[in-house]
Design a protein around this motif. Structure first.
Motif, PDB file in Angstrom:
ATOM      1  N   ASN A 104       0.824  -1.204   0.000  1.00  0.00           N
ATOM      2  CA  ASN A 104       0.000   0.000   0.000  1.00  0.00           C
ATOM      3  C   ASN A 104       0.864   1.261   0.000  1.00  0.00           C
ATOM      4  O   ASN A 104       0.564   2.237  -0.687  1.00  0.00           O
ATOM      5  CB  ASN A 104      -0.938   0.008   1.219  1.00  0.00           C
ATOM      6  N   GLY A 130      -0.987   2.093  -3.002  1.00  0.00           N
ATOM      7  CA  GLY A 130      -2.026   3.072  -2.730  1.00  0.00           C
ATOM      8  C   GLY A 130      -2.010   4.219  -3.721  1.00  0.00           C
ATOM      9  O   GLY A 130      -3.047   4.697  -4.172  1.00  0.00           O
ATOM     10  N   SER A 162      -7.821  -0.482   2.364  1.00  0.00           N
ATOM     11  CA  SER A 162      -6.784  -0.744   1.354  1.00  0.00           C
ATOM     12  C   SER A 162      -6.708  -2.223   1.006  1.00  0.00           C
ATOM     13  O   SER A 162      -6.533  -2.588  -0.165  1.00  0.00           O
ATOM     14  CB  SER A 162      -5.426  -0.248   1.846  1.00  0.00           C
TER      15      SER A 162
END
Length: 329
Positions: A104, A130, A162
């Motif tokens: 992420n 991310g 996430s």
């Protein structure tokens, strides 16, 4: 009674808030599906080796699930732990493979340590991060992003939204590839032979049917009495009527007997069975799937079908009881 009040938190409100945040994260993820996604699909579809997935911590758990989904839907795949890869497991990755790396933050030290070796092997790299601000996307052939999502965790620390989005993105890739490959339910069943679904999709009629000496059978010149004796002996609730070459002419069932009794309680058991038989029974070939035979039986609201070969010779009987015993019905 609000049982959560003594805990100083409204459990229901917390759950609904979490689900709403994660729902919004998936809606935001949809905005990230662009030409990068198309390129990633094309890379994987044309891969001559395996799809290898790596990630640390929660990303690793998601990666394992993604690898399992890919493998069961027509894309050979496995998970490689980046920490173990640095201690010998990188040998699992060979030229011709494709690597999906999940992080992420896009800054996983364990994955970054592998980058020089990945580039040396000339293995195409797809990253899932991310956003594209980390180091990993800079090494990627395709850098997929989640869009900088808000975590459902109120501390903003535990991976929640996430990981949900990453899992959904993996599913989107797997389904797109499944459709591109023309992957069918039969293909899926071959990957799941031990499961109930595999059994339903793989079992053929010939695997379940009563055959040879267990087939109830009388000739067309037999009497009703002969047919009743055969039905009682073979205990399948019917008998087939055939000619001297075993060609199917008709069937007589328990249901036919009940209707005969209702119509004529004083019936003559010496009546030729050819005068009483049903002349258009349901027939199925032996290589048909058992689940397809079940659908036909259910649609016609009957309990039996006759298994014939290409010459319409009787080679078996399939009934609902046999399908139930096999766990198909």
């Amino acid at each position: 009674m609000n049982t959560s009040s003594k805990y100083m938190v409204d459990f229901k409100e917390s759950a609904l808030r979490t689900l709403e945040i994660e729902k919004q994260s998936l809606a935001h993820l949809a905005t990230q599906i662009d030409d990068r996604f198309v390129k990633a699909c094309a890379l994987i579809l044309n891969c001559q080796g395996r799809l290898v997935i790596t990630g640390v911590g929660k990303s690793g758990h998601i990666g394992r699930k993604m690898a399992a989904t890919f493998a069961s839907t027509g894309t050979p795949s496995f998970f490689m732990h980046p920490g173990e890869a640095g201690h010998g497991d990188l040998g699992m990755l060979v030229a011709g493979d494709i690597l999906i790396a999940i992080s992420n933050s896009g800054k996983s030290d364990e994955i970054m340590m592998l980058m020089p070796l990945i580039k040396h092997l000339k293995v195409p790299l797809i990253t899932i991060t991310g956003n594209n601000l980390g180091t990993m996307p800079k090494y990627a052939d395709v850098a997929l992003t989640l869009g900088g999502l808000k975590e459902a965790c109120p501390l903003g620390l535990a991976p929640t939204s996430s990981t949900t989005a990453t899992l959904a993105l993996g599913d989107a890739l797997a389904v797109a590839l499944l459709e591109a490959r023309g992957f069918t339910s039969d293909d899926f069943a071959r990957s799941h032979p031990a499961g109930a679904l595999g059994k339903r999709l793989l079992l053929k009629v010939e695997n379940l049917m009563a055959k040879e000496n267990n087939i109830p059978k009388v000739f067309s010149d037999s009497s009703l009495g002969d047919a009743l004796f055969e039905i009682n002996t073979k205990r399948l609730g019917l008998t087939t009527i055939v000619d001297q070459n075993n060609i199917l002419l008709g069937v007589f069932t328990d249901g036919d007997l009940r209707r005969l009794i209702e119509k004529n309680p004083t019936f003559d058991i010496s009546t030729p069975i050819s005068d009483l038989m049903s002349k258009s029974p349901l027939t199925i070939l032996k290589d048909a799937r058992a689940v397809d035979a079940l659908e036909q039986l259910q649609s016609k609201k009957i309990n039996h079908c006759i298994i014939t070969n290409d010459c319409n010779q009787v080679i078996g009987i399939l009934d609902m009881h046999l399908l139930m015993q096999a766990g198909i019905a």
